[in-house]
Design an enzyme around this catalytic site. Structure first.
Site, PDB file in Angstrom:
ATOM      1  N   HIS A 191       0.497  -0.929  -0.013  1.00 37.02           N
ATOM      2  CA  HIS A 191       0.277   0.054  -0.063  1.00 37.02           C
ATOM      3  C   HIS A 191       0.975   0.904  -0.180  1.00 37.02           C
ATOM      4  CE1 HIS A 191      -4.221  -1.424  -0.777  1.00 37.02           C
ATOM      5  NE2 HIS A 191      -3.416  -2.322   0.074  1.00 37.02           N
ATOM      6  N   ASP A 438      -2.112  -9.013  -5.267  1.00 33.78           N
ATOM      7  CA  ASP A 438      -2.661 -10.265  -4.629  1.00 33.78           C
ATOM      8  C   ASP A 438      -2.307 -10.999  -5.495  1.00 33.78           C
ATOM      9  OD1 ASP A 438      -3.324  -9.614  -2.442  1.00 33.78           O
ATOM     10  OD2 ASP A 438      -5.114  -7.903  -3.069  1.00 33.78           O
ATOM     11  N   CYS A 485      -6.710  -4.364 -13.145  1.00 37.56           N
ATOM     12  CA  CYS A 485      -7.101  -3.275 -11.965  1.00 37.56           C
ATOM     13  C   CYS A 485      -5.584  -3.050 -10.513  1.00 37.56           C
ATOM     14  CB  CYS A 485      -8.771  -3.374 -11.401  1.00 37.56           C
ATOM     15  SG  CYS A 485      -8.244  -4.314 -10.072  1.00 37.56           S
TER      16      CYS A 485
END
Ligand code: PEP
Ligand code: MG
Length: 556
Positions: A191, A438, A485
């Site tokens: 992040h 992920d 995405c």
């Protein structure tokens, strides 16, 4: 000259003094009693002066935020400033000092008592628990002579150095004061990396030894090279800060040079990010990360409140598509109202769609809120679930979304099993969007937060590209759109490779849109296919990049 090396995750060169993110404030030890008399009086005086200092600091920050037009932040800071001076909290702490507690322990216990009372009241009051804990930590830091917790506050721009940054830390980051980010942990899809790209800050992650840098040390951060130069020379300093020249918004809709359409969308976190997406000329929103609207919540947001948050994004994209992701709670984005504490492996735990088993109401309410906000908004609202592993899950989610009045429902492909069974998964839903961040971590069995494993999480990993190819091919067979995405879409060269693999849309941080649009417009679809074949059959991410670059250089 000394240089630290890491992985550059957001380009740009900048120079500035280091400000280190202080370590979190831990619970003070229970042992050690104050003796009666002057000891206790001195502790009370120290508590009073610490609370005045903390209150004054928070008020000053509130004023700065107000002047900068950040009213939301100002209100939170004003409320916390008042809490630092709160007579009930301080009175209780003083009583505990009177009974022999050390001041830091007294504050900790008094705050715990307030937090329990607020929790038991529920609703808005329960959501103030975090503010009480924040004030508690600030008071304990002041009482023990440690730096205040959270993002450092400085008058001048600085390079923020941290072990890693959690989404909750970054919410208070002021981009006008932070010149660059350097972290010891984290990988290309952590992040920290996502945030840095969204804010346009140069960033280097996985820098061994970064947290040993002393506060105030001058460093030159090069986000493209992945280097942190300590005490740069005057000549080196003069090369920093040059802004990358170029467009700030998409110049045309996404297409290859021979007109093969690839929709170029923006990723949006909380609704305040939507303006940047509009300004960058995004064709729509390809990933609305709804959990970012509610990260600080102790209790589930009401349907009405959700409707308000979603309407803001839909209104900005009236006439265009918005793909809303249902809450991706868990792992590094815990939401206390759906996720459990203490899982041994949170990234492999009850995360994303899996939380709906234990908290079905939360998903039901969210779908209701999305459908209500979509109605009459003019936006073409699609909805998708994160962390889908099987076709069964895809079907259950799709049916539920359709029943809630959302006609287009899909899934994120983030788990290898979903890519391996993509024909079945896609047959059970309306579209897929590949979350390469992920999908990389689960394919390579490499935690995306760990700096030491950053190279395994490289989005050019051929194994990842193969799973993307399988999913895109299944999309073509089943007639379902398959987008990307994850952060892979924001790398202009890799974006062309993804198009060559067959993905139909790319969604990214708004700042990346112009460069990706321009790269795509220069290559034909056949050329993208040629590049993708070279990349997917390479031995390593480095070889994949080199092969693609050499094809482009050799045969213009
Ligand atoms: C991803 O995993 O690629 C993704 C887009 O989701 P997030 O980064 O929010 O986990
Ligand atoms: Mg994800």
């Amino acid at each position: 000259m000394k240089e630290l090396r890491g992985i550059g995750v957001a380009s740009g060169r900048t120079v500035g003094p280091v400000a280190a993110m202080p370590p979190p404030v831990g619970e003070p030890a229970e042992d050690g009693e104050l003796s009666e008399g002057s000891d206790r009086e001195a502790a009370v005086v120290l508590l009073d002066s610490s609370s005045s200092t903390v209150g004054a600091e928070l008020s000053a920050r509130a004023q700065t935020a107000r002047q900068a037009g950040r009213d939301d932040a100002a209100e939170v800071l004003e409320a916390t400033a008042m809490m630092a001076l709160d007579a009930t909290l301080l009175g209780d702490a003083k009583a505990r000092i009177g009974q022999g507690s050390r001041p830091e322990r007294a504050v900790w216990d008094a705050a715990q008592h307030v937090a329990e009372q607020l929790s038991s009241l529920g609703g808005y009051m329960a959501e103030r628990v975090r503010d009480v804990q924040d004030v508690r930590d600030r008071l304990v830091a002041a009482l023990t002579g440690r730096p205040a917790p959270g993002i450092p506050v400085r008058d001048q721009p600085y390079v923020l150095v941290a072990r890693d940054l959690a989404p909750a830390d970054t919410a208070t980051l002021d981009p006008s004061k932070v010149a660059a980010l350097v972290t010891e942990q984290g990988g290309p899809t952590s992040h920290t990396a996502i945030l840095a790209r969204a804010l346009g800050l140069p960033a280097v992650v996985a820098v061994a030894g970064a947290t040993d840098l002393a506060d105030g040390t001058w460093v030159l951060v090069d986000g493209a090279q992945g280097t942190v130069v300590i005490d740069p020379t005057a000549e080196q300093r003069s090369t920093a800060g040059a802004k990358v020249q170029g467009q700030t918004s998409l110049q045309a809709v996404g297409a290859t040079s021979d007109g093969h359409r690839v929709r170029l969308y923006a990723n949006v976190g909380d609704p305040s990010g939507v303006e940047a997406a509009v300004a960058a000329g995004a064709e729509g929103v390809g990933l609305f990360r709804t959990e970012f609207c509610f990260l600080d919540r102790a209790e589930a947001p009401s349907v009405d409140e959700q409707v308000m948050a979603y309407e803001r994004v839909f209104a900005a994209f009236s006439g265009r598509r918005v793909v809303v992701r249902t809450l991706d709670a868990g792992a590094d984005k815990p939401l206390p109202f759906v996720t459990a504490d203490g899982e041994p492996n949170p990234a492999l735990g009850v995360r994303g769609l899996r939380t709906a088993t234990g908290s079905p109401q939360v998903l039901g309410d969210q779908l209701t809120a999305i459908a209500r906000a979509a109605a009459g908004s003019g936006a073409e609202v699609w909805v998708m679930a994160p962390m889908v592993a099987t076709a069964e899950e895809a079907r259950a989610f799709t049916d539920q979304a359709h029943e809630a009045g959302l006609p287009t429902a899909g899934v994120m492909v983030e788990i290898p099993s979903a890519a391996l069974t993509a024909d079945l998964v896609l047959a059970a839903c309306d579209f897929a969007s590949i979350g390469t961040n992920d999908l990389a971590q689960y394919t390579m069995a490499a935690d995306r937060q760990l700096g030491a494993l950053a190279a395994l999480n490289d989005p050019w990993q051929p194994a990842l590209l193969q799973l993307i190819a399988m999913t895109a091919e299944a999309g073509a067979r089943t007639g379902r759109p398959v987008g990307v995405c994850g952060e892979a879409a924001a790398d202009p060269l890799l974006a062309c490779v993804l198009v060559g693999l067959g993905v139909t849309s790319l969604s990214m941080t708004p700042r990346a849109l112009p460069a990706v649009g321009a790269a795509l417009a220069e290559l034909s679809q056949a050329r993208c296919v040629q590049l993708s074949k070279a990349a997917v059959s390479s031995e390593s991410p480095i070889v994949a990049r080199e092969s693609v670059a050499s094809i482009l250089n050799e045969t213009p």
